[in-house]
Write an enzyme that holds these catalytic residues in place. Structure first.
Site, short mmCIF file in Angstrom:
data_model
loop_
_atom_site.label_atom_id
_atom_site.label_comp_id
_atom_site.label_asym_id
_atom_site.label_seq_id
_atom_site.Cartn_x
_atom_site.Cartn_y
_atom_site.Cartn_z
N SER A 31 -10.05 6.08 19.65
CA SER A 31 -10.08 4.89 19.40
C SER A 31 -9.17 4.36 18.02
O SER A 31 -9.15 3.39 17.58
CB SER A 31 -11.39 4.08 18.88
OG SER A 31 -11.98 4.99 18.15
N ASN A 118 -22.33 7.64 13.80
CA ASN A 118 -23.12 6.56 14.35
C ASN A 118 -23.57 5.37 13.40
O ASN A 118 -23.18 4.30 13.58
CB ASN A 118 -24.43 7.03 15.15
CG ASN A 118 -23.96 8.02 16.03
OD1 ASN A 118 -22.89 7.98 16.61
ND2 ASN A 118 -24.95 8.63 16.97
N THR A 163 -16.85 -42.95 28.63
CA THR A 163 -17.61 -42.24 29.41
C THR A 163 -16.96 -41.82 30.75
O THR A 163 -16.66 -42.84 31.32
CB THR A 163 -19.27 -42.58 29.44
OG1 THR A 163 -19.17 -43.89 30.04
CG2 THR A 163 -19.73 -43.02 28.16
N SER A 291 11.32 -28.50 27.39
CA SER A 291 11.19 -27.70 28.67
C SER A 291 12.88 -27.37 29.12
O SER A 291 13.94 -27.95 28.59
CB SER A 291 10.96 -28.78 29.70
OG SER A 291 11.59 -28.33 31.12
N LYS A 297 11.46 -33.78 28.00
CA LYS A 297 10.23 -33.11 27.64
C LYS A 297 9.69 -32.78 26.18
O LYS A 297 10.66 -32.09 25.69
CB LYS A 297 9.70 -32.11 28.67
CG LYS A 297 9.50 -32.53 30.14
CD LYS A 297 8.51 -33.16 30.55
CE LYS A 297 7.53 -31.87 30.86
NZ LYS A 297 6.42 -32.76 31.64
N ASN A 299 6.46 -30.79 25.08
CA ASN A 299 5.30 -30.42 25.49
C ASN A 299 3.89 -29.67 24.48
O ASN A 299 4.56 -29.24 23.39
CB ASN A 299 5.34 -29.42 26.63
CG ASN A 299 6.12 -29.74 27.79
OD1 ASN A 299 6.10 -30.89 28.34
ND2 ASN A 299 6.78 -28.61 28.54
N GLU A 304 -2.40 -26.84 24.06
CA GLU A 304 -2.74 -26.04 25.44
C GLU A 304 -2.96 -24.77 25.37
O GLU A 304 -3.95 -24.05 26.09
CB GLU A 304 -1.44 -26.31 26.19
CG GLU A 304 -1.28 -27.68 26.88
CD GLU A 304 -0.01 -27.74 27.46
OE1 GLU A 304 -0.08 -28.45 28.73
OE2 GLU A 304 1.19 -27.31 27.21
N TYR A 331 -27.44 5.33 19.97
CA TYR A 331 -25.99 5.17 20.18
C TYR A 331 -25.52 5.79 21.47
O TYR A 331 -26.05 6.92 21.90
CB TYR A 331 -25.20 5.76 18.86
CG TYR A 331 -23.86 5.64 18.95
CD1 TYR A 331 -23.02 4.84 18.49
CD2 TYR A 331 -23.01 6.73 19.66
CE1 TYR A 331 -21.66 4.63 19.02
CE2 TYR A 331 -21.70 6.58 19.87
CZ TYR A 331 -21.10 5.60 19.35
OH TYR A 331 -19.74 5.52 19.75
N GLN A 336 -18.07 2.13 21.40
CA GLN A 336 -16.78 1.95 20.80
C GLN A 336 -15.78 0.80 21.37
O GLN A 336 -15.00 0.42 20.85
CB GLN A 336 -16.00 3.52 21.40
CG GLN A 336 -14.69 3.52 20.57
CD GLN A 336 -14.14 5.12 20.77
OE1 GLN A 336 -14.65 6.04 19.84
NE2 GLN A 336 -13.24 5.39 21.70
N1 ARG Z 1 -15.42 5.97 17.46
C1 ARG Z 1 -16.89 5.78 17.45
C2 ARG Z 1 -17.25 4.33 17.79
O1 ARG Z 1 -16.47 3.42 17.43
C3 ARG Z 1 -17.35 6.20 16.26
C4 ARG Z 1 -18.94 6.76 16.51
C5 ARG Z 1 -18.81 8.05 17.46
N2 ARG Z 1 -20.05 8.50 17.41
C6 ARG Z 1 -20.23 9.61 18.52
N3 ARG Z 1 -21.41 9.75 18.68
N4 ARG Z 1 -19.40 9.91 19.26
O2 ARG Z 1 -18.09 4.16 18.01
#
Ligand code: ARG
Length: 483
Positions: A31, A118, A163, A291, A297, A299, A304, A331, A336
């Site tokens: 991540s 966690n 309305t 456009s 135009k 726009n 939008e 958890y 994630q």
């Molecule tokens: N990158 C993980 C998340 O965003 C961090 C926590 C990971 N914990 C674990 N037990 N793998 O949730």
């Protein structure tokens, strides 16, 4: 320097693993490329944790000093863009901890005492979201201020109120804009409310069950500013809930979705009002595009897109709430997946609010400081449109009720009068007195006062009504509230 510092994720946990992760799995589970934006919250949380560990005698003063010094260096590196983020280290937490250990050795390895990723990640997301809410609330204030500014200049401007998108009754254009001020003020209230539940500390929940170290969680909460209005520390009271609760992110995204829905409704009106068929308002050219084929135009791209991006934020709400539904305590890695929708919700909402503040209210002229280039109002076109749909028919019915007719009978009588006006292709106010008297003998000359748009407006002088006196009172109330 320690020999068993890690710079690969697998080295962060143990020798238990007999084979390395494939590149695909690494990429799938990592991540860091999106959660690195939590780095500041991560360092802030770690420093508060380390300071408490030292105060409790769990780590030594020298270790704390090393951790502080290492984190200062990491901060400099990240700010300068010199920090090397490694996919191998999965996420922001392991990247920073690994670098800390590389920089300060064993002290770095002591930081994670009594902590798990966690409770760490839950804390980081809360800290990050709190600081974003603190940017969003003032933006909502600015947008309300910009709308009140335009309203103040247009109290006497008459708009056909609709309305079913059929002309219904005349309203002050300011009154119409102030309806949005009400919506955005509720949005701000909701944000403030979500902030209270976001601003609670999961740290100390450890992996799920709490920890064997004598942590002082309230101290950490206090040092992170996780306190209520009375200054009392706010700590998640159940470790299982602390690590797995993402209600705050869902609530925030729900509040953001509602706010975007309000912006989307306003956008829809701007788009209609800007079309040639209405011609009620103009927005500055920089919020529109031409456009490539039709040279005439202009726009309304910004409204939008705002309407379109509302779908995306509502989608994030659906994503987040669905993310939670099948998760057993505590958890799970599913969590994630909370980050990208949350980040994108914040980015989309902030950008949209910023752009609307400017599009509605304009930009300050550097020479005079006065705001220029906001919404331009075509009062004549609005009033002409209000004249078209027999918008004062209810006023005629109310007039007859005041003469003693039951409302239902008055309603029927006016329907006949409208039919006559349609036949003569004129407005109710253009029917001669004798013709009106043919519908009801009690009608006198003063009827024309209530058949005028302005008379209709002035007559709706109840709290929350569109009479200019009421609208001015509301403007004063908003000004005082927003000051
Ligand atoms: N990158 C993980 C998340 O965003 C961090 C926590 C990971 N914990 C674990 N037990 N793998 O949730």
């Amino acid at each position: 320097m320690s020999t068993n510092q890690f710079d690969k994720k697998s080295e962060a946990w143990s020798a238990l693993f007999s084979e390395p992760m494939s590149e695909l799995v690494k990429r799938y589970t990592a991540s860091v490329f999106f959660d690195k934006r939590l780095w500041q919250a991560d360092i802030t949380g770690s420093l508060a944790h380390a300071e408490m560990l030292a105060a409790q005698g769990i780590i030594g003063a020298a270790d704390l000093a090393s951790i502080q010094q290492g984190m200062a260096q990491i901060t400099t590196e990240i700010e300068a863009g010199n920090f090397e983020w490694k996919l191998d280290l999965e996420d922001v937490h392991l990247n920073i901890e690994a670098r800390l250990t590389q920089l300060v050795g064993d002290a770095g390895k002591r930081l994670h005492t009594g902590r798990s990723r966690n409770d760490q990640v839950a804390t980081d997301v809360r800290l990050w979201l709190r600081s974003e809410i603190d940017l969003i609330v003032p933006l909502l204030g600015e947008l309300q201020g910009a709308l009140v500014d335009v309203a103040e200049k247009n109290v006497e401007v008459i708009l056909p109120g609709f309305t079913h998108l059929q002309v219904a009754q005349p309203v002050s254009f300011a009154h119409h804009l102030l309806a949005y001020v009400e919506m955005f003020s509720r949005d701000a209230e909701r944000m403030v409310d979500v902030r209270r539940r976001t601003n609670r500390l999961p740290l100390g929940s450890a992996a799920l069950a709490g920890t064997t170290y004598p942590l002082d969680r309230e101290r950490v909460a206090r040092s992170l500013g996780m306190v209520n209005e009375r200054g009392e520390p706010q700590v998640c009271q159940n470790s299982l809930d602390g690590v797995s609760d993402r209600d705050f992110a869902i609530e925030f995204t729900a509040a953001a979705s509602l706010c975007m829905v309000h912006i989307s409704r306003f956008s829809e009106e701007l788009i209609l009002w800007m079309s040639q068929n209405f011609g009620f308002v103009k927005i500055a050219d920089r919020f529109t595009t031409g456009s490539s084929i039709m040279p005439q135009k202009k726009n309304p791209d910004v409204p939008e897109l705002a309407r379109g991006k509302t779908g995306r934020v509502v989608g994030h709400l659906m994503g987040l709430i669905t993310l939670m539904k099948g998760q057993p305590l505590a958890y799970n890695k599913d969590n994630q997946e909370d980050k990208e929708p949350l980040f994108d919700t914040v980015d989309t909402l902030k950008d949209t609010l910023r752009i609307f503040v400017e599009m509605v209210g304009g930009q300050p002229n550097p020479a005079t400081g006065a705001k220029e280039g906001g919404i331009t109002v075509n009062a004549v076109a609005m009033e002409e449109a209000a004249k078209k749909g027999y918008a004062t028919a209810t006023d005629l019915a109310d007039y007859l009720v005041k003469k003693g007719l039951p409302f239902r009978d008055a309603h029927e009588t006016v329907a006949h009068a409208v039919k006559a006006a349609v036949t003569h292709n004129c407005d109710l106010s253009e029917l001669p007195l004798a013709v009106l008297q043919g519908f009801n003998a009690s009608i006198e000359k003063d009827v024309y006062e209530c058949l005028s748009l302005r008379g209709s407006l002035n007559a709706r002088n109840t709290l929350g009504g569109t009479a200019p006196a009421q609208v001015r009172a509301q403007i004063a109330r908003h000004r005082a509230r927003l000051a």
